[in-house]
Write a protein that holds these residues in place. Structure first.
Motif, short mmCIF file in Angstrom:
data_model
loop_
_atom_site.label_atom_id
_atom_site.label_comp_id
_atom_site.label_asym_id
_atom_site.label_seq_id
_atom_site.Cartn_x
_atom_site.Cartn_y
_atom_site.Cartn_z
N PRO A 111 -17.43 9.69 46.30
CA PRO A 111 -16.98 8.49 45.75
C PRO A 111 -16.51 8.90 44.32
O PRO A 111 -15.53 8.28 43.80
N ALA A 112 -16.97 9.83 43.61
CA ALA A 112 -16.49 10.44 42.53
C ALA A 112 -15.16 10.82 42.54
O ALA A 112 -14.48 10.92 41.35
N ARG A 113 -14.65 11.43 43.46
CA ARG A 113 -13.16 11.87 43.59
C ARG A 113 -12.30 10.89 44.32
O ARG A 113 -11.28 11.40 44.61
N ALA A 114 -12.82 9.88 44.34
CA ALA A 114 -11.94 8.67 45.00
C ALA A 114 -10.47 8.49 44.16
O ALA A 114 -9.52 8.37 44.73
N ALA A 115 -10.60 8.53 42.76
CA ALA A 115 -9.30 8.59 42.09
C ALA A 115 -8.25 9.31 42.41
O ALA A 115 -7.10 9.13 42.15
N ALA A 116 -8.60 10.45 42.86
CA ALA A 116 -7.87 11.65 43.22
C ALA A 116 -6.71 11.22 44.45
O ALA A 116 -5.61 11.81 44.36
N LEU A 117 -7.19 10.05 45.00
CA LEU A 117 -6.34 9.64 46.11
C LEU A 117 -5.35 8.52 45.88
O LEU A 117 -4.36 8.08 46.51
N ALA A 118 -5.36 7.85 44.30
CA ALA A 118 -4.68 7.07 44.05
C ALA A 118 -3.11 7.15 44.24
O ALA A 118 -2.34 6.67 44.94
N PRO A 119 -2.83 8.37 43.61
CA PRO A 119 -1.23 8.86 43.95
C PRO A 119 -0.95 8.88 45.38
O PRO A 119 0.38 8.43 45.71
N ALA A 120 -1.50 9.28 46.22
CA ALA A 120 -1.25 9.57 47.70
C ALA A 120 -1.15 7.91 48.23
O ALA A 120 -0.24 7.56 48.88
N PHE A 121 -2.13 7.19 47.91
CA PHE A 121 -1.92 5.63 48.34
C PHE A 121 -1.01 5.05 47.77
O PHE A 121 -0.16 4.01 48.60
N HIS A 122 -0.45 5.23 46.63
CA HIS A 122 0.71 4.54 46.11
C HIS A 122 1.97 5.15 46.74
O HIS A 122 3.06 4.21 46.81
N GLU A 143 -27.41 12.57 51.84
CA GLU A 143 -27.96 11.26 51.80
C GLU A 143 -26.72 10.35 51.42
O GLU A 143 -27.10 8.92 51.23
N GLY A 144 -25.43 10.77 51.16
CA GLY A 144 -24.57 9.95 50.89
C GLY A 144 -23.92 9.01 51.93
O GLY A 144 -24.35 9.42 52.98
N ARG A 145 -23.47 7.73 51.25
CA ARG A 145 -23.09 6.77 52.44
C ARG A 145 -21.53 6.94 52.63
O ARG A 145 -20.75 6.88 51.48
N ILE A 146 -21.13 6.92 53.87
CA ILE A 146 -19.67 6.48 53.92
C ILE A 146 -19.20 5.40 53.39
O ILE A 146 -17.91 5.25 53.06
N ARG A 147 -20.07 4.39 53.50
CA ARG A 147 -19.58 2.94 53.03
C ARG A 147 -19.34 3.17 51.46
O ARG A 147 -18.23 2.43 50.81
N ASP A 148 -19.95 3.98 50.72
CA ASP A 148 -19.75 4.09 49.30
C ASP A 148 -18.51 4.96 49.10
O ASP A 148 -17.64 4.58 48.29
#
Length: 664
Positions: A111-122, A143-148
């Motif tokens: 989840p901490a790297r999610a912002a790196a996807l913003a340019p791709a989504f836009h 133990e990470g969750r895919i939902r997060d």
């Protein structure tokens, strides 16, 4: 294909494949480190087309250029485009999105790297392109969750992200998944097909909850499904497949799948999802405004100068068939190349939907539409980003200057996000791009592909001068050389003007002290003398007044008055308290909101005047910071900005005004 693989035959009924639909194209996009290239290789391998062995040269290409690979999956042809993940080579990805049927957004389960996807989504939203999300390296989630991860991604995407699977955990690790549409469970087995198992009892409530959420998301655009949801009727797989397919094709939502490309986990299931839900070429062509009937039509999305192989124009064929040797846009096609498993293979012709390389179309540019008549209308194609970093380029061997000009032109044809500018004022050749790595690659290409070695330097700043006070000076030019001599006498006054008002000349001669015919020569010479002031730079925002003078009836001439004027200007400007001016740019920095304070400190440390910041429209979680910054401080701004924002920050700039140069 065994029913024990990642999915079931029921998930992709053959009836969904329209007759003569043509090959489909998938663009793999996402940040560096997400495993796109591993997934590209895994998809080809799963389709029976083993990719070529990786070498050092191939690895370098993978990071900077789009790789094209063709394969066949369950009787259908596909083109896979593995796009670079670095933001510095983002033009490659946006060009691929312009011709793809669907994008596959690859990310890590962090989840901490999610912002790196913003340019791709836009980029997807701008292109209006359907997409799926593949969360790679799911076996490393712990133990990470895919939902997060999905929740973090959703904060940067305006489209709903809908989970297609829920993970099965064994011994604290993700070991498989439950498909929410077919309600089948699979356990991954390394190197072997996945094992079909019963849904673990401990997961049944979680699976039911996730399936209900999927049904609710799909019911927003499907009345029949909405009725079942309202009535608490459990939908059948077909009840979900139909609206899911329609929503994906329309770009209404992005389904999310997960797996591990390195271990080949989840790759078969991904292939089946692509086969079922990716639009067909005719649908994509219609979205671009291409009519079904008419002459053959293609669009170039990438240009490559392949050494002895000549120029290659990579194109998507939207309509009809192109044959080797045919004429398009007034040029003859000199070879058609497909890339089965990523290796080049010549073919005699290519039909609608295919992504191929066309040879020897030397006059065709990237983004151009091709047709036999040459009269095809232009199709949408993304404009390249403005440069954010530049270097001055100098040939080590000056005899190669003509070759350098041609080589730089070819580089810019291959990569439209590179710009080449000859600065007439400084005399430098400037190569602009998206960062130091981008330009470093371009310089390496000059050496490897063109045999040119260059040195690079920081571009010089186009400083200006002005004056702080008025000054006047009297100058007399007299020369006797036999026959007619030279004589002119002028008194000039220079005064400062408000910033931005430029140069002005005024004639204040009274009583005929200087004949009218010589006045224009004085004005022209005064303007010319302002091209280089006492500090060595052009002088701006001054007024020059001709106050008095004298002439000789025989020896005076335009040349004599021009010489006297230059003498007077040189002395007057030196006495008028000259001051250096530097260009100030209006800078807009785009960063994730947690990087806004760092961006502001960065600008302030570079003599920037912060004008304010606000959330960027349609970019939730991102801010735009506005500032006025001296151009001299912007050379390596992008390098430091990206280091402070995990490679995500970028900026645009435009000239704003000139201001007195001040030190740090």
């Amino acid at each position: 294909m065994s029913a024990m693989t990642n999915g079931s035959a029921k998930a992709t009924p053959a009836s969904r494949t329209p007759s003569g639909a043509g090959p489909r194209a998938v663009a793999l996009i996402g940040p560096q480190g997400s495993g796109k290239s591993s997934l590209f290789d895994a998809l080809l391998t799963a389709a029976g087309s083993s990719p070529p062995r990786r070498t050092e040269a191939r690895a370098r290409v993978m990071g900077t250029e789009t790789r094209l690979g063709h394969c066949t999956w369950m009787g259908e042809d596909w083109a896979l485009l593995d796009c670079p993940g670095s933001v510095e080579f983002g033009q490659e990805a946006t060009a691929a999105l312009a011709i793809a049927d669907i994008a596959l957004v690859v990310c890590e389960p962090d989840p901490a790297r999610a912002a790196a996807l913003a340019p791709a989504f836009h980029a997807l939203e701008r292109a209006g392109l359907p997409a799926m999300v593949f969360v790679n390296k799911a076996d490393s989630m712990g133990e990470g969750r895919i939902r997060d991860t999905i929740a973090a991604l959703q904060a940067h995407s305006r489209r709903p992200l809908v989970l297609r699977q829920v993970p099965i955990r064994e011994a604290g690790e993700v070991a498989g998944y439950v498909d929410l549409v077919s309600e089948r469970a699979y356990r991954w087995r390394r190197g072997e097909p996945s094992e079909l198992i019963r849904i673990p009892e401990a997961m049944q409530s979680r699976e039911a909850e996730a399936r209900a959420a999927l049904a609710e998301a799909l019911a927003d655009h499907d009345d029949a499904l909405l009725e079942k949801v309202v009535e608490d009727t459990i939908p059948t797989p077909e009840d979900l497949y139909r609206p899911l397919h329609a929503d994906v094709v329309a770009g209404g939502l992005d389904p999310v799948l997960f797996g591990s490309a390195e271990r080949r986990h989840g790759v078969m299931r991904l292939w089946k999802a692509l086969r079922h839900d990716a639009p067909y070429p005719a649908e994509t062509a219609a979205r671009h405004g291409v009519e079904a009937e008419g002459e053959a039509l293609a669009q170039v999305f990438r240009t490559l100068h392949a050494g002895h192989g000549g120029r290659l124009s990579f194109a998507r064929i939207w309509r009809g068939t192109l044959k080797d040797g045919a004429t398009v846009n007034g040029a003859r096609i000199g070879g058609i190349t497909r890339f089965p498993a990523g290796e080049a293979a010549k073919v005699a012709e290519a039909g609608a939907g295919e992504v191929v390389a066309l040879g020897r179309l030397d006059t065709v540019s990237t983004g151009a539409t091709l047709s036999p008549s040459g009269a095809a209308p232009a199709l949408p194609f993304p404009a390249p980003p403005a440069p954010v970093y530049a270097l001055a380029i100098v040939n080590e061997d000056r005899k190669d200057d003509v070759r350098l000009s041609g080589a730089l032109q070819r580089l810019a044809e291959e990569d439209p996000s590179l710009t080449v500018l000859h600065d007439a004022e400084t005399g430098q050749i400037l190569l602009g791009g998206q960062g130091d790595i981008h330009l470093g690659h371009a310089v390496a290409r000059l050496a490897e592909a063109h045999g040119l070695r260059v040195t690079t330097a920081r571009p010089r700043i186009a400083f200006r001068e002005t004056i702080r006070q008025a000054a006047r000076h009297h100058a007399r030019h007299r020369r006797q050389t036999g026959g007619h001599g030279q004589f002119a006498d002028v008194t000039l006054e220079v005064t400062p003007r408000p910033r931005g008002e430029g140069f002005a000349f005024e004639d204040r001669i009274v009583g005929g002290a200087i004949p009218r015919k010589f006045i224009p020569a004085v004005g022209d010479a005064a303007a010319e003398a302002s091209h280089q002031g006492p500090l060595g730079h052009p002088v701006v925002d001054i007024a020059v007044a001709l106050l008095d003078g004298a002439f000789h009836s025989v020896d005076s001439s335009d040349m004599a008055f021009a010489t006297a004027t230059r003498m007077a200007m040189q002395e007057a400007l030196a006495k008028a308290e000259p001051v250096m001016l530097e260009p100030i740019d209006h800078v807009t920095i785009l960063v994730p909101q947690d990087g806004t304070p760092a961006a502001q400190r960065l600008l302030s440390g570079r003599r920037g005047q912060i004008l304010g910041f606000a959330e960027k429209e349609d970019w939730p979680g991102w801010d735009e910071v506005q500032a006025l910054v001296p151009e001299a401080e912007l050379h390596d701004l992008i390098i430091e900005l990206r280091s402070l924002t995990m490679g995500l920050g970028t900026y645009t700039r435009r000239f704003d005004h000139l201001a007195e140069a001040r030190g740090r």
